[in-house]
Design a protein around this motif. Structure first.
Motif, PDB file in Angstrom:
ATOM      1  N   ALA A  12       0.805  -1.181  -0.029  1.00  0.00           N
ATOM      2  CA  ALA A  12      -0.020  -0.087   0.106  1.00  0.00           C
ATOM      3  C   ALA A  12       0.816   1.175   0.035  1.00  0.00           C
ATOM      4  O   ALA A  12       0.749   2.314  -0.599  1.00  0.00           O
ATOM      5  N   LEU A  13       2.029   1.123   0.638  1.00  0.00           N
ATOM      6  CA  LEU A  13       2.678   2.413   0.876  1.00  0.00           C
ATOM      7  C   LEU A  13       3.833   2.728  -0.588  1.00  0.00           C
ATOM      8  O   LEU A  13       3.874   3.757  -0.841  1.00  0.00           O
ATOM      9  N   TRP A  14       3.933   1.429  -1.135  1.00  0.00           N
ATOM     10  CA  TRP A  14       5.023   1.745  -2.433  1.00  0.00           C
ATOM     11  C   TRP A  14       4.557   1.087  -3.485  1.00  0.00           C
ATOM     12  O   TRP A  14       5.410   1.500  -4.466  1.00  0.00           O
ATOM     13  N   SER A  15       3.635   0.577  -3.674  1.00  0.00           N
ATOM     14  CA  SER A  15       3.010   0.205  -4.803  1.00  0.00           C
ATOM     15  C   SER A  15       3.911  -0.593  -5.993  1.00  0.00           C
ATOM     16  O   SER A  15       4.043   0.145  -6.765  1.00  0.00           O
ATOM     17  N   PRO A  16       4.523  -1.607  -5.605  1.00  0.00           N
ATOM     18  CA  PRO A  16       5.522  -2.348  -6.498  1.00  0.00           C
ATOM     19  C   PRO A  16       4.994  -2.301  -7.950  1.00  0.00           C
ATOM     20  O   PRO A  16       5.763  -2.326  -9.000  1.00  0.00           O
ATOM     21  N   TYR A  17       3.852  -2.910  -8.153  1.00  0.00           N
ATOM     22  CA  TYR A  17       3.136  -2.919  -9.533  1.00  0.00           C
ATOM     23  C   TYR A  17       3.174  -1.746 -10.364  1.00  0.00           C
ATOM     24  O   TYR A  17       3.800  -1.679 -11.613  1.00  0.00           O
ATOM     25  N   TYR A  18       2.887  -0.669  -9.715  1.00  0.00           N
ATOM     26  CA  TYR A  18       2.873   0.600 -10.274  1.00  0.00           C
ATOM     27  C   TYR A  18       4.560   0.988 -10.532  1.00  0.00           C
ATOM     28  O   TYR A  18       4.876   1.648 -11.653  1.00  0.00           O
ATOM     29  N   PHE A  19       5.336   0.718  -9.713  1.00  0.00           N
ATOM     30  CA  PHE A  19       6.733   0.908  -9.701  1.00  0.00           C
ATOM     31  C   PHE A  19       7.478   0.088 -11.046  1.00  0.00           C
ATOM     32  O   PHE A  19       8.206   0.739 -11.826  1.00  0.00           O
ATOM     33  N   LEU A  20       6.998  -1.122 -10.976  1.00  0.00           N
ATOM     34  CA  LEU A  20       7.344  -1.853 -12.312  1.00  0.00           C
ATOM     35  C   LEU A  20       6.919  -1.225 -13.522  1.00  0.00           C
ATOM     36  O   LEU A  20       7.414  -1.406 -14.658  1.00  0.00           O
ATOM     37  N   THR A  21       5.518  -0.769 -13.634  1.00  0.00           N
ATOM     38  CA  THR A  21       4.965  -0.235 -14.756  1.00  0.00           C
ATOM     39  C   THR A  21       5.954   1.232 -14.928  1.00  0.00           C
ATOM     40  O   THR A  21       5.980   1.380 -16.404  1.00  0.00           O
ATOM     41  N   ILE A  22       6.094   1.948 -14.288  1.00  0.00           N
ATOM     42  CA  ILE A  22       7.167   3.376 -14.431  1.00  0.00           C
ATOM     43  C   ILE A  22       8.324   2.710 -14.920  1.00  0.00           C
ATOM     44  O   ILE A  22       8.908   3.130 -16.208  1.00  0.00           O
ATOM     45  N   CYS A  23       8.982   1.743 -14.569  1.00  0.00           N
ATOM     46  CA  CYS A  23      10.248   1.166 -14.846  1.00  0.00           C
ATOM     47  C   CYS A  23      10.230   0.833 -16.467  1.00  0.00           C
ATOM     48  O   CYS A  23      11.091   1.105 -17.184  1.00  0.00           O
ATOM     49  N   LEU A  24       9.217  -0.077 -16.804  1.00  0.00           N
ATOM     50  CA  LEU A  24       9.037  -0.416 -18.029  1.00  0.00           C
ATOM     51  C   LEU A  24       8.687   0.550 -18.861  1.00  0.00           C
ATOM     52  O   LEU A  24       9.412   0.592 -20.321  1.00  0.00           O
ATOM     53  N   LEU A  60       8.555  11.573 -10.429  1.00  0.00           N
ATOM     54  CA  LEU A  60       7.620  12.351  -9.806  1.00  0.00           C
ATOM     55  C   LEU A  60       6.334  11.577  -9.943  1.00  0.00           C
ATOM     56  O   LEU A  60       5.512  11.752  -8.955  1.00  0.00           O
ATOM     57  N   LEU A  61       5.995  11.231 -11.002  1.00  0.00           N
ATOM     58  CA  LEU A  61       4.763  10.381 -11.347  1.00  0.00           C
ATOM     59  C   LEU A  61       4.691   9.324 -10.113  1.00  0.00           C
ATOM     60  O   LEU A  61       3.652   9.085  -9.817  1.00  0.00           O
ATOM     61  N   TYR A  62       5.634   8.394 -10.008  1.00  0.00           N
ATOM     62  CA  TYR A  62       5.642   7.253  -9.153  1.00  0.00           C
ATOM     63  C   TYR A  62       5.497   7.930  -7.671  1.00  0.00           C
ATOM     64  O   TYR A  62       4.799   7.381  -7.118  1.00  0.00           O
ATOM     65  N   ILE A  63       6.380   8.805  -7.455  1.00  0.00           N
ATOM     66  CA  ILE A  63       6.417   9.419  -5.972  1.00  0.00           C
ATOM     67  C   ILE A  63       4.847   9.926  -5.753  1.00  0.00           C
ATOM     68  O   ILE A  63       4.244   9.753  -4.561  1.00  0.00           O
ATOM     69  N   CYS A  64       4.085  10.582  -6.567  1.00  0.00           N
ATOM     70  CA  CYS A  64       2.757  11.014  -6.365  1.00  0.00           C
ATOM     71  C   CYS A  64       1.579   9.847  -6.523  1.00  0.00           C
ATOM     72  O   CYS A  64       0.834   9.997  -5.467  1.00  0.00           O
TER      73      CYS A  64
END
Length: 312
Positions: A12-24, A60-64
């Motif tokens: 919930a804090l770091w959204s790993p799936y969202y992080f993976l999407t941003i990395c891709l 910034l998109l991932y942080i927000c």
């Protein structure tokens, strides 16, 4: 506050799936502007500055939207408005500056996309569209309804980002054929943008009562929280209430949110305003530098007359 957020877990804090999407997405960007660049018409090497703009926009998109700011935005209205200001006022211009012109042309000039893009990036339409949607979103009844429906919240977030992209496009795009506004008109565009966003901020800042149930009513708040926290985890944590995570009273936190939005808006618009003004001033100086001076006497070579008599 941070210790309280830890109870919701890493996902919930770091959204790993969202992080993976941003990395891709970032990896795809570097592949396109690098090895795959030769497949695009007119493609040239992309400089470090352009790449840096894109990477900063993704971070910034991932942080927000993927980091703790997104979770915190469900507890504090001020955090929500900080998130909104960065996502819609800071990230879109950085994203546009991070796209090289040849790549932008290959996307927006596709048949079927071009007429739609041309229509929604017309300065007046783009200006009214973004500010109108942003203001409508913060009408209390609509806000509470959107914040408690996952699919609708996702759709509205994407639509607002696209509208913000269209709003910023006439100001910061790097395509020569898309430069629809002169420097003077850009200054007026920014002023109009600031004026149109003011009513929504003023409604929030000067309200003497809490406007949004998702920050005061426990049932609505828990329903909104389920958008980023699994319901099973919420149930396991027992009785929760929004005031457990906010040190400010709801009305003061709401007013702070409006103030933060307005401050970030002024900083961003002021920065862009200054950049456009100095760019315009530099162009005017260059014109004066290269303008020929017709006040100085010109050396005119006298016409030579032939002394040879004409042939009959």
């Amino acid at each position: 506050m941070i210790n309280n957020l830890q109870m919701f877990g890493f996902e919930a804090l770091w959204s790993p799936y969202y992080f993976l999407t941003i990395c891709l997405v970032t990896a795809l960007y570097f592949f396109i502007v690098g090895r795959w660049r030769g497949n695009f018409i007119g493609a040239v090497a992309v400089n470090r500055k352009t790449k840096a703009y894109f990477v900063i926009s993704m971070v910034l998109l991932y942080i927000c939207k993927g980091g703790p700011v997104d979770l915190l935005g469900h507890f504090m209205f001020s955090a929500h408005m900080t998130q909104m200001a960065i996502v819609y006022l800071v990230i879109p211009p950085l994203f546009i500056l991070g796209i090289p012109p040849w790549l932008a042309r290959s996307v927006i000039y596709v048949r079927g996309v071009k007429p739609i893009f041309k229509f929604f990036t017309q300065p007046l339409i783009a200006l009214l569209l973004f500010n109108g949607l942003f203001s409508l979103y913060h009408i209390p009844l609509l806000f509470d309804f959107i914040k408690t429906d996952m699919m609708l919240h996702g759709i509205v977030s994407v639509v607002l980002f696209v509208a913000a992209f269209c709003m910023w496009w006439p100001l910061v795009n790097q395509l020569e054929e898309e430069q629809k506004l002169s420097s003077l008109k850009k200054l007026g565009y920014i002023f109009a943008d600031g004026v149109l966003l003011t009513p929504a901020c003023a409604l929030i800042i000067f309200a003497n009562h809490s406007l949004y149930a998702t920050y005061t009513d426990s049932s609505a708040w828990v329903q909104a929280l389920s958008l980023c926290v699994p319901p099973s985890m919420i149930a396991s944590l027992g009785q929760l209430a929004p005031e457990m995570f906010n040190t400010l009273p709801p009305v003061e936190d709401q007013q702070l949110g409006g103030v933060i939005m307005k401050i970030i808006q002024e900083i961003v618009y002021g920065t862009v305003l200054g950049f456009i003004f100095f760019q315009w001033a530099r162009k005017e100086r260059e014109k004066d530098t290269y303008m020929p001076d017709f006040t100085e006497p010109q050396d005119i070579k006298p016409k030579e007359f032939s002394t040879t008599p004409p042939l009959n």
